[in-house]
Scaffold this motif. Structure first.
Motif, mmCIF file in Angstrom:
data_model
loop_
_atom_site.group_PDB
_atom_site.id
_atom_site.type_symbol
_atom_site.label_atom_id
_atom_site.label_comp_id
_atom_site.label_asym_id
_atom_site.label_seq_id
_atom_site.Cartn_x
_atom_site.Cartn_y
_atom_site.Cartn_z
ATOM 1 N N MET A 169 0.830 -1.194 0.000
ATOM 2 C CA MET A 169 0.000 0.000 0.000
ATOM 3 C C MET A 169 0.872 1.254 0.000
ATOM 4 O O MET A 169 1.986 1.233 0.520
ATOM 5 C CB MET A 169 -0.907 0.045 1.241
ATOM 6 C CG MET A 169 -1.952 -1.033 1.321
ATOM 7 S SD MET A 169 -2.948 -0.878 2.828
ATOM 8 C CE MET A 169 -3.897 0.597 2.431
ATOM 9 N N ARG A 170 0.348 2.316 -0.563
ATOM 10 C CA ARG A 170 1.002 3.625 -0.455
ATOM 11 C C ARG A 170 0.155 4.487 0.462
ATOM 12 O O ARG A 170 -1.066 4.637 0.245
ATOM 13 C CB ARG A 170 1.156 4.297 -1.818
ATOM 14 C CG ARG A 170 1.789 5.687 -1.695
ATOM 15 C CD ARG A 170 2.192 6.307 -3.015
ATOM 16 N NE ARG A 170 2.753 7.616 -2.772
ATOM 17 C CZ ARG A 170 2.098 8.769 -2.966
ATOM 18 N NH1 ARG A 170 0.862 8.761 -3.458
ATOM 19 N NH2 ARG A 170 2.663 9.933 -2.690
ATOM 20 N N GLN A 221 4.654 1.561 1.288
ATOM 21 C CA GLN A 221 5.361 2.744 0.795
ATOM 22 C C GLN A 221 4.746 3.951 1.482
ATOM 23 O O GLN A 221 3.553 4.221 1.313
ATOM 24 C CB GLN A 221 5.208 2.868 -0.727
ATOM 25 C CG GLN A 221 5.900 4.074 -1.318
ATOM 26 C CD GLN A 221 5.616 4.228 -2.795
ATOM 27 O OE1 GLN A 221 5.038 3.351 -3.432
ATOM 28 N NE2 GLN A 221 6.009 5.370 -3.356
ATOM 29 N N VAL A 222 5.537 4.668 2.252
ATOM 30 C CA VAL A 222 5.014 5.735 3.112
ATOM 31 C C VAL A 222 5.622 7.074 2.723
ATOM 32 O O VAL A 222 6.833 7.183 2.521
ATOM 33 C CB VAL A 222 5.308 5.444 4.600
ATOM 34 C CG1 VAL A 222 4.572 6.446 5.487
ATOM 35 C CG2 VAL A 222 4.937 4.009 4.962
ATOM 36 N N THR A 223 4.768 8.089 2.640
ATOM 37 C CA THR A 223 5.201 9.465 2.414
ATOM 38 C C THR A 223 4.798 10.294 3.623
ATOM 39 O O THR A 223 3.639 10.238 4.059
ATOM 40 C CB THR A 223 4.541 10.050 1.153
ATOM 41 O OG1 THR A 223 4.955 9.298 0.010
ATOM 42 C CG2 THR A 223 4.928 11.511 0.959
ATOM 43 N N ALA A 251 -4.295 5.270 1.009
ATOM 44 C CA ALA A 251 -4.863 5.802 2.245
ATOM 45 C C ALA A 251 -4.124 7.072 2.628
ATOM 46 O O ALA A 251 -2.964 7.279 2.251
ATOM 47 C CB ALA A 251 -4.768 4.784 3.383
ATOM 48 N N ALA A 252 -4.816 7.926 3.384
ATOM 49 C CA ALA A 252 -4.243 9.171 3.890
ATOM 50 C C ALA A 252 -4.503 9.252 5.387
ATOM 51 O O ALA A 252 -5.571 8.846 5.862
ATOM 52 C CB ALA A 252 -4.858 10.378 3.180
ATOM 53 N N VAL A 253 -3.524 9.784 6.116
ATOM 54 C CA VAL A 253 -3.653 9.939 7.567
ATOM 55 C C VAL A 253 -3.292 11.367 7.931
ATOM 56 O O VAL A 253 -2.186 11.836 7.619
ATOM 57 C CB VAL A 253 -2.723 8.967 8.326
ATOM 58 C CG1 VAL A 253 -2.885 9.154 9.842
ATOM 59 C CG2 VAL A 253 -2.980 7.522 7.933
ATOM 60 N N PHE A 254 -4.212 12.066 8.609
ATOM 61 C CA PHE A 254 -3.909 13.413 9.094
ATOM 62 C C PHE A 254 -3.464 13.294 10.544
ATOM 63 O O PHE A 254 -4.264 12.979 11.436
ATOM 64 C CB PHE A 254 -5.115 14.343 8.985
ATOM 65 C CG PHE A 254 -4.783 15.764 9.375
ATOM 66 C CD1 PHE A 254 -4.206 16.633 8.461
ATOM 67 C CD2 PHE A 254 -5.017 16.215 10.667
ATOM 68 C CE1 PHE A 254 -3.857 17.929 8.818
ATOM 69 C CE2 PHE A 254 -4.688 17.518 11.037
ATOM 70 C CZ PHE A 254 -4.113 18.374 10.109
ATOM 71 N N LEU A 257 -6.303 0.216 11.654
ATOM 72 C CA LEU A 257 -7.489 0.851 11.080
ATOM 73 C C LEU A 257 -7.338 1.076 9.570
ATOM 74 O O LEU A 257 -8.314 0.966 8.826
ATOM 75 C CB LEU A 257 -7.764 2.184 11.781
ATOM 76 C CG LEU A 257 -8.316 2.103 13.207
ATOM 77 C CD1 LEU A 257 -8.299 3.489 13.854
ATOM 78 C CD2 LEU A 257 -9.733 1.524 13.216
ATOM 79 N N ILE A 258 -6.133 1.412 9.137
ATOM 80 C CA ILE A 258 -5.904 1.588 7.703
ATOM 81 C C ILE A 258 -6.339 0.340 6.942
ATOM 82 O O ILE A 258 -6.939 0.416 5.864
ATOM 83 C CB ILE A 258 -4.418 1.897 7.431
ATOM 84 C CG1 ILE A 258 -4.069 3.304 7.908
ATOM 85 C CG2 ILE A 258 -4.098 1.758 5.932
ATOM 86 C CD1 ILE A 258 -2.584 3.609 7.896
ATOM 87 N N ASP A 259 -6.061 -0.817 7.523
ATOM 88 C CA ASP A 259 -6.363 -2.099 6.886
ATOM 89 C C ASP A 259 -7.787 -2.577 7.142
ATOM 90 O O ASP A 259 -8.135 -3.681 6.734
ATOM 91 C CB ASP A 259 -5.402 -3.172 7.399
ATOM 92 C CG ASP A 259 -3.979 -2.940 6.942
ATOM 93 O OD1 ASP A 259 -3.785 -2.252 5.928
ATOM 94 O OD2 ASP A 259 -3.062 -3.444 7.610
#
Length: 220
Positions: free
Chosen positions: A1-2, A26-28, A69-72, A188-190
């Motif tokens: 996942m990115r 893959q994390v940004t 997915a996006a995480v704030f 939670l992302i998953d």
């Protein structure tokens, strides 16, 4: 996942980046300053310098494009006044959600705060913080089309995570290690079946995987 994380140099975000990178994602990490980049790289993420208080939505969407997915996880931080609580904890959160929609990212998580409420009363900086978080949460819940989950941790600590939590729509006050907040976010992302839930998190007695999975089963 990115996965793209706003506030990539934060204490929860760095922990989350390590967890995600270790499992092969893959994390940004979006950061405010190039000075933070080495820490983000050391956590296994790709740093992107972008000021979410001033960046146009198209620039943020460009970073998010292609993400799963996006995480704030950004925040104005200790020492900031009411003005920056509004521009970061509300304004940047709304911008990031809008950018995720524009980029076509559906799964979206945000780290809020227990007690967040746009109608919260009081004149102290922490009161402004809770109002800002509440306004950002309301924007996400009522005006976005994202598959969102809002996580509201209790009082954060830097002690080692236990892997044991209480995760419910209402938990009451309590402490929780940042390690466990990051681990719950990763789970939670998953778990897209938790979309549409506002969850409170404290330390508890339930293994965190089981706690997340129970909520997912309940929402089906």
């Amino acid at each position: 996942m990115r996965i793209v994380i706003a506030g990539g140099h934060g204490r929860i975000a760095l922990r989350l980046e390590r967890l995600l990178a270790a499992r092969g994602d893959q994390v940004t990490g979006i950061i405010r300053s190039e000075e933070q980049a080495d820490d983000v790289r050391a956590a296994g993420a790709e740093p992107v310098v972008l000021d979410l208080e001033s960046a146009p939505v198209r620039s943020v969407a460009a970073v998010l494009r292609g993400a799963d997915a996006a995480v704030f996880a950004a925040g104005a931080g200790p020492g900031s006044g009411p003005a920056r609580k509004d521009t970061v904890d509300r304004g940047a959160a709304v911008l990031f959600a809008n950018a995720a929609e524009r980029a076509g990212v559906r799964r979206y998580l945000t780290v809020s705060a227990m007690g967040a409420d746009v109608e919260h009363e009081g004149d102290e900086v922490f009161d402004a913080y809770l109002r800002a978080k509440g306004a950002a949460d309301d924007d996400l819940r009522f005006r976005s089309g994202l598959d969102w989950t809002i996580l509201r941790p209790g009082a954060l600590t830097d002690g080692a995570g236990t892997g044991l939590v209480r995760l419910e729509t209402s938990t009451g006050r309590g402490e929780v290690p940042r390690d466990d907040v990051a681990a719950v976010l990763a789970r939670l992302i998953d778990t897209p079946a938790t979309a549409g839930l506002v969850l409170e998190l404290t330390g508890g007695t339930t293994p965190l995987r089981a706690a997340v999975d129970a909520l997912a089963g309940r929402s089906r």
